[in-house]
Design an enzyme around this catalytic site. Structure first.
Site, short mmCIF file in Angstrom:
data_model
loop_
_atom_site.label_atom_id
_atom_site.label_comp_id
_atom_site.label_asym_id
_atom_site.label_seq_id
_atom_site.Cartn_x
_atom_site.Cartn_y
_atom_site.Cartn_z
N ARG A 11 11.07 -98.78 27.72
CA ARG A 11 10.18 -98.62 28.89
C ARG A 11 10.04 -97.12 29.19
O ARG A 11 9.12 -96.48 28.70
CB ARG A 11 10.76 -99.41 30.08
N SER A 146 14.04 -100.90 43.84
CA SER A 146 14.28 -99.45 43.97
C SER A 146 13.16 -98.76 44.72
O SER A 146 11.98 -98.99 44.40
CB SER A 146 14.29 -98.80 42.58
N HIS A 300 33.89 -67.81 14.11
CA HIS A 300 34.02 -69.27 14.26
C HIS A 300 34.28 -69.91 12.90
O HIS A 300 35.13 -70.79 12.76
CB HIS A 300 32.74 -69.87 14.86
C1 HCA Z 1 8.54 -94.77 36.80
C2 HCA Z 1 9.48 -94.24 37.81
C3 HCA Z 1 10.94 -94.46 37.57
C4 HCA Z 1 11.40 -95.82 38.02
C5 HCA Z 1 12.87 -95.96 38.09
C6 HCA Z 1 13.37 -97.30 38.57
C7 HCA Z 1 11.63 -93.40 38.42
O1 HCA Z 1 8.49 -94.28 35.67
O2 HCA Z 1 7.79 -95.67 37.13
O3 HCA Z 1 12.63 -98.26 38.57
O4 HCA Z 1 14.55 -97.35 38.93
O5 HCA Z 1 12.19 -92.48 37.85
O6 HCA Z 1 11.55 -93.52 39.63
O7 HCA Z 1 11.26 -94.27 36.21
#
Ligand code: HCA
Length: 405
Positions: A11, A146, A300
């Site tokens: 992902r 989140s 080294h």
């Molecule tokens: C993204 C953002 C994400 C989601 C992280 C998560 C981020 O790429 O959509 O779902 O915990 O860094 O906030 O990767």
């Protein structure tokens, strides 16, 4: 209590700019199978995928991977869809056969104004109602929520939302979307969440914009986070997230108990596997890499030839790196030249010859480059010295393991 890695190579990893630099753009189904197989061998049991809404090809690949994973292990592998907090995205993901949802949305002022455009007064009740409904319809389904950019979102704003949804989700996330967190901030937030939401698990996701993604992940594990998002090489948006093998190495040195469910010797092969898919070197910043077993300066090289622990503190063979390299170049000293000419090239050479040859070799430092490699420069110098070859190569060279080419 141990922490689990949620691997998001398929992902967030596919969101890495390196997919563009390497002109790969996306992993093929075969690439994905190879990577998933290796991750399962490493011991990963939580894998994050794009939600089906992202594209038809990602949705189709998930169908194949879901079946493929069943052939790899009888363990329960958690298949998590990274999913917007939208009713249609959620129902598609559940129908597709995911075993859990990693739901997200930003509630910061920036997200309200410039991302989804919803303001707080409608956003908070919307999130609550979507999550509550999802839970009611799927009482045993794994749910995580989140707030994106949580380290730039005031804690009270997060509390206002999490207080309303904590009963309906298994896990509350704490993503450092833009990489601003420090280990101290991470520990403080985890302690605060653990006190306020004692029955929820905590998931962390650290971006590497400041180079802190690894150290923040270690701090999170030490503070008791149950889940850490990782990827192979730390591939993810911009400069990435926590590298799965880098985190394993560091946790091993913090306390071996954190790494018990993983097969650490798979780390380096996993990093090399990604290199073969992307046709790119394992990044030199990876803790588990051959770069960390490569020596260039004369001081080294001499010490490592005598005893490698002088410049190699960690036993990387536990992580699958079982060779090291000495690179012949303008910084090499006579010890390496002697070693190389005697044990690799089998010249009948004395230490005094090696010192003289090294002096002449180093004097040609400016001539070394792409079209005139140091080995060629050295050979030209050696040719002037009319050395014989040894009839019988020395015992050590037959036992030699180092890659000196
Ligand atoms: C993204 C953002 C994400 C989601 C992280 C998560 C981020 O790429 O959509 O779902 O915990 O860094 O906030 O990767």
């Amino acid at each position: 209590m141990s922490s689990y890695f949620i691997d998001t190579t398929l992902r967030d990893g596919q969101q890495s700019p390196l997919m563009f630099d390497t002109r790969k753009y996306r992993f093929s189904l075969e690439d994905k199978k190879t990577l998933v197989n290796a991750l399962i061998k490493l011991g990963v049991r939580h894998i994050e995928f794009f939600a089906p809404v992202v594209s038809d090809v990602e949705a189709q690949d998930f169908q194949e991977l879901k079946e493929y994973i069943k052939t790899l292990t009888s363990d329960n592998v958690h298949l998590l869809a990274h999913c917007r907090t939208h009713e249609t995205d959620i129902s598609q993901a559940i129908e597709a056969g995911f075993t859990g949802l990693n739901l997200y949305i930003g509630i910061s002022d920036r997200a309200q104004k410039h991302s989804h455009g919803k303001d707080r007064s409608s956003l908070i009740p919307h999130i609550e109602s979507v999550i509550k409904k999802t839970r009611e319809q799927n009482p045993n389904f794994y749910l995580r929520f989140s707030t994106e950019d949580s380290f730039r979102t005031p804690l009270d704003d997060i509390y206002e939302l999490y207080d309303r949804i904590s009963l309906y989700v298994d896990t509350l996330g704490m993503p450092d979307t833009v990489g601003i967190a420090t280990p101290q901030m991470v520990a403080e937030r985890i302690n605060a969440f653990k006190t306020r939401y004692p029955t929820n698990k905590i998931e962390c996701h650290f971006h590497n914009d400041r180079g802190y993604s690894l150290v923040n992940a270690v701090a999170a594990v030490q503070a008791g986070a149950e889940f850490i998002d990782t990827s192979i090489w730390g591939l993810a948006e911009r400069s990435g997230i926590t590298s799965v093998t880098g985190l394993l190495l560091n946790l091993y040195y913090v306390d071996k108990k954190y790494t018990e469910q993983y097969r650490t010797e798979v780390c380096y092969p996993l990093n090399v596997l990604m290199g073969s898919i992307l046709q790119w070197h394992v990044p030199y910043t990876e803790p588990v890499s051959l770069t960390n077993r490569t020596h260039t300066a004369g001081v080294h090289q001499k010490a490592v030839l005598n005893n490698r622990t002088v410049y190699e503190a960690h036993d990387l063979s536990l992580f699958g790196v079982n060779k090291n390299e000495m690179l012949l170049g303008p910084l090499s000293g006579w010890n390496l030249v002697y070693y190389y000419l005697r044990e690799v090239e089998n010249y009948n050479i004395t230490a005094e010859d090696a010192k003289e040859i090294t002096k002449e070799f180093k004097a040609k430092a400016t001539e070394m480059g792409k079209d005139n490699r140091p080995e060629e420069v050295l050979h030209a110098v050696v040719a002037q010295h009319k050395l014989d070859h040894l009839e019988q190569p020395p015992e050590e060279s037959r036992l030699r393991l180092e890659n000196l080419s």
